[in-house]
Design an enzyme around this catalytic site. Structure first.
Site, PDB file in Angstrom:
ATOM      1  N   THR A 107      16.350  64.948  64.626  1.00 47.72           N
ATOM      2  CA  THR A 107      17.386  64.101  65.206  1.00 47.72           C
ATOM      3  C   THR A 107      17.446  62.705  64.580  1.00 47.72           C
ATOM      4  O   THR A 107      18.342  61.916  64.902  1.00 47.72           O
ATOM      5  CB  THR A 107      17.189  63.955  66.724  1.00 47.72           C
ATOM      6  OG1 THR A 107      15.872  63.450  66.979  1.00 47.72           O
ATOM      7  CG2 THR A 107      17.352  65.301  67.416  1.00 47.72           C
ATOM      8  N   LYS A 152      17.933  59.978  61.330  1.00 52.44           N
ATOM      9  CA  LYS A 152      18.983  59.888  60.315  1.00 52.44           C
ATOM     10  C   LYS A 152      18.649  60.732  59.090  1.00 52.44           C
ATOM     11  O   LYS A 152      19.477  61.526  58.614  1.00 52.44           O
ATOM     12  CB  LYS A 152      19.184  58.427  59.907  1.00 52.44           C
ATOM     13  CG  LYS A 152      20.294  58.219  58.886  1.00 52.44           C
ATOM     14  CD  LYS A 152      20.475  56.742  58.561  1.00 52.44           C
ATOM     15  CE  LYS A 152      21.570  56.532  57.524  1.00 52.44           C
ATOM     16  NZ  LYS A 152      21.737  55.090  57.195  1.00 52.44           N
ATOM     17  N   ALA A 153      17.431  60.573  58.538  1.00 51.18           N
ATOM     18  CA  ALA A 153      17.038  61.325  57.344  1.00 51.18           C
ATOM     19  C   ALA A 153      16.892  62.807  57.655  1.00 51.18           C
ATOM     20  O   ALA A 153      17.315  63.665  56.865  1.00 51.18           O
ATOM     21  CB  ALA A 153      15.740  60.772  56.770  1.00 51.18           C
ATOM     22  N   ILE A 203       7.839  65.293  53.610  1.00 55.45           N
ATOM     23  CA  ILE A 203       8.634  64.406  52.776  1.00 55.45           C
ATOM     24  C   ILE A 203       8.226  62.942  52.969  1.00 55.45           C
ATOM     25  O   ILE A 203       8.367  62.120  52.063  1.00 55.45           O
ATOM     26  CB  ILE A 203      10.134  64.568  53.100  1.00 55.45           C
ATOM     27  CG1 ILE A 203      10.540  66.052  53.071  1.00 55.45           C
ATOM     28  CG2 ILE A 203      10.980  63.755  52.134  1.00 55.45           C
ATOM     29  CD1 ILE A 203      10.342  66.726  51.739  1.00 55.45           C
ATOM     30  N   THR A 204       7.712  62.613  54.131  1.00 62.86           N
ATOM     31  CA  THR A 204       7.408  61.236  54.518  1.00 62.86           C
ATOM     32  C   THR A 204       6.600  60.487  53.468  1.00 62.86           C
ATOM     33  O   THR A 204       5.589  60.977  52.963  1.00 62.86           O
ATOM     34  CB  THR A 204       6.625  61.216  55.840  1.00 62.86           C
ATOM     35  OG1 THR A 204       7.365  61.936  56.835  1.00 62.86           O
ATOM     36  CG2 THR A 204       6.400  59.786  56.322  1.00 62.86           C
ATOM     37  N   GLU A 205       7.060  59.269  53.165  1.00 65.84           N
ATOM     38  CA  GLU A 205       6.351  58.369  52.262  1.00 65.84           C
ATOM     39  C   GLU A 205       5.624  57.309  53.082  1.00 65.84           C
ATOM     40  O   GLU A 205       6.090  56.900  54.141  1.00 65.84           O
ATOM     41  CB  GLU A 205       7.340  57.696  51.316  1.00 65.84           C
ATOM     42  CG  GLU A 205       6.701  56.754  50.314  1.00 65.84           C
ATOM     43  CD  GLU A 205       7.712  56.152  49.352  1.00 65.84           C
ATOM     44  OE1 GLU A 205       7.295  55.378  48.467  1.00 65.84           O
ATOM     45  OE2 GLU A 205       8.912  56.449  49.487  1.00 65.84           O
ATOM     46  N   GLU A 211       1.490  62.305  35.720  1.00 66.51           N
ATOM     47  CA  GLU A 211       1.627  60.866  35.501  1.00 66.51           C
ATOM     48  C   GLU A 211       0.241  60.238  35.469  1.00 66.51           C
ATOM     49  O   GLU A 211      -0.765  60.894  35.759  1.00 66.51           O
ATOM     50  CB  GLU A 211       2.490  60.221  36.582  1.00 66.51           C
ATOM     51  CG  GLU A 211       1.955  60.399  37.990  1.00 66.51           C
ATOM     52  CD  GLU A 211       2.924  59.874  39.041  1.00 66.51           C
ATOM     53  OE1 GLU A 211       2.451  59.526  40.142  1.00 66.51           O
ATOM     54  OE2 GLU A 211       4.132  59.817  38.791  1.00 66.51           O
ATOM     55  N   HIS A 244       4.027  55.079  42.379  1.00 69.60           N
ATOM     56  CA  HIS A 244       3.297  55.972  43.260  1.00 69.60           C
ATOM     57  C   HIS A 244       1.917  55.426  43.591  1.00 69.60           C
ATOM     58  O   HIS A 244       1.270  54.774  42.778  1.00 69.60           O
ATOM     59  CB  HIS A 244       3.135  57.354  42.612  1.00 69.60           C
ATOM     60  CG  HIS A 244       4.395  58.155  42.631  1.00 69.60           C
ATOM     61  ND1 HIS A 244       4.571  59.289  41.892  1.00 69.60           N
ATOM     62  CD2 HIS A 244       5.563  57.982  43.308  1.00 69.60           C
ATOM     63  CE1 HIS A 244       5.777  59.789  42.097  1.00 69.60           C
ATOM     64  NE2 HIS A 244       6.390  59.005  42.953  1.00 69.60           N
TER      65      HIS A 244
END
Length: 308
Positions: free
Chosen positions: A17, A19-20, A102-104, A222, A260
């Site tokens: 629910t 926004k993302a 997905i959370t950063e 990387e 990162h």
């Protein structure tokens, strides 16, 4: 074939629910992913509606209830950083098999504790991320934030390129190049750039090696840490498929984090040169620039054909 997700994967979104969560659940639905519900504590019993797709999904208070009522097998996590690790553990405890975080910005200590708990209590659970773009098996299932239209699915009986990446945007660039060159993808996995990833490059190399639907593997790494060196050592011993790679951050100054949390060179280790040397020694075709990632896969495939 593919790894981890396919057309039969039943997905929920934790944080649907928000926004993302709303936007990306809707985009995944438009792609064709089989989303079956969402979880937001306190919103249980309501109905979520996709702003573009118009699809409606039930919202539950807990993951356990969602699994029980929908048969969900995978979860996409869009929970804010402070609660994201708990959301991951809740999903694993409820029986979810593939968790895509997905959370950063999840605190490193939270992830260290979560990963230890997962290893001890639910070793069968596969965590992708955190701080990642997600996972996609083109034409079948997209869980995350990657643009679906750039991916090319494999035709029936056709094998494709498996992609492993620490970088979201470089994943998209690599896939775009592969598609332009007529090389379909089996599954693309963004493992994220945090210091403690849920799934490692080595684990994905093993999965792609066993997957009959994967013809070659592209690894996008990387600077920072020794993950690529460990992947190279594993590949040299256990991977028989054509291999290509690219290492980002080749011009980064030592001791400075570049984007990162895991991309930092310290104590004389984690540099691009060492990673590139290890990968080449293990048989990877290493692209010199991001623009050459697709061409590197072509070279690896051609080299294998000529040696056969």
């Amino acid at each position: 074939m593919s790894i981890l997700v396919d057309a039969s994967t039943r997905v929920i979104c934790q944080g649907i629910t928000g926004k993302a969560g709303t936007f990306h659940t809707d985009q995944c639905l438009l792609y064709g992913t089989q989303f079956v519900g969402g979880v937001t504590p306190g919103r249980g019993g309501t109905t979520w509606r996709g702003p573009q797709s118009g699809r409606e999904l039930p919202v539950f208070n807990t993951v356990a209830e969602a699994v029980r009522k929908t048969g969900a097998t995978a979860s996409m996590v869009f929970v804010p950083p402070a609660g994201a690790a708990d959301a991951i553990l809740e999903a694993a405890d409820a029986g979810i098999r593939v968790i895509v975080a997905i959370t950063e910005g999840i605190p490193v200590l939270d992830m260290a504790r979560a990963k230890r708990w997962l290893a001890s209590n639910t070793p069968h659970v596969r965590l992708i991320g955190p701080n990642c773009p997600g996972i996609i098996t083109p034409g079948q299932c997209k869980i995350g934030i990657m643009p679906g239209y750039i991916h090319t699915p494999c035709a029936p009986g056709q094998a494709g390129v498996g992609v492993i990446s620490r970088s979201g945007t470089l994943t998209y660039e690599a896939v775009f190049q592969l598609s332009r060159l007529g090389l379909p993808q089996s599954t693309c996995v963004g493992i994220g750039g945090d210091p403690i990833p849920g799934t490692t490059q080595v684990e994905l190399l093993e999965m792609f090696e066993k997957d009959e639907g994967t013809s070659a593997i592209l690894l996008i790494g990387e600077i920072g840490g020794d993950a690529e060196e460990r992947a190279a050592a594993y590949a040299a011993r256990h991977v028989t498929k054509p291999l290509a790679a690219f290492i980002a951050g080749q011009t980064a100054p030592p001791g400075r984090r570049m984007g990162h949390a895991g991309a930092i060179i310290s104590g004389g280790s984690g540099g691009a040169a060492g990673k590139i040397a290890a990968l080449r020694q293990a048989g990877f075709e290493v692209a010199a620039t991001p623009a050459e990632m697709g061409a590197a896969v072509q070279k690896a495939l051609s080299r294998r054909q000529h040696s056969a």
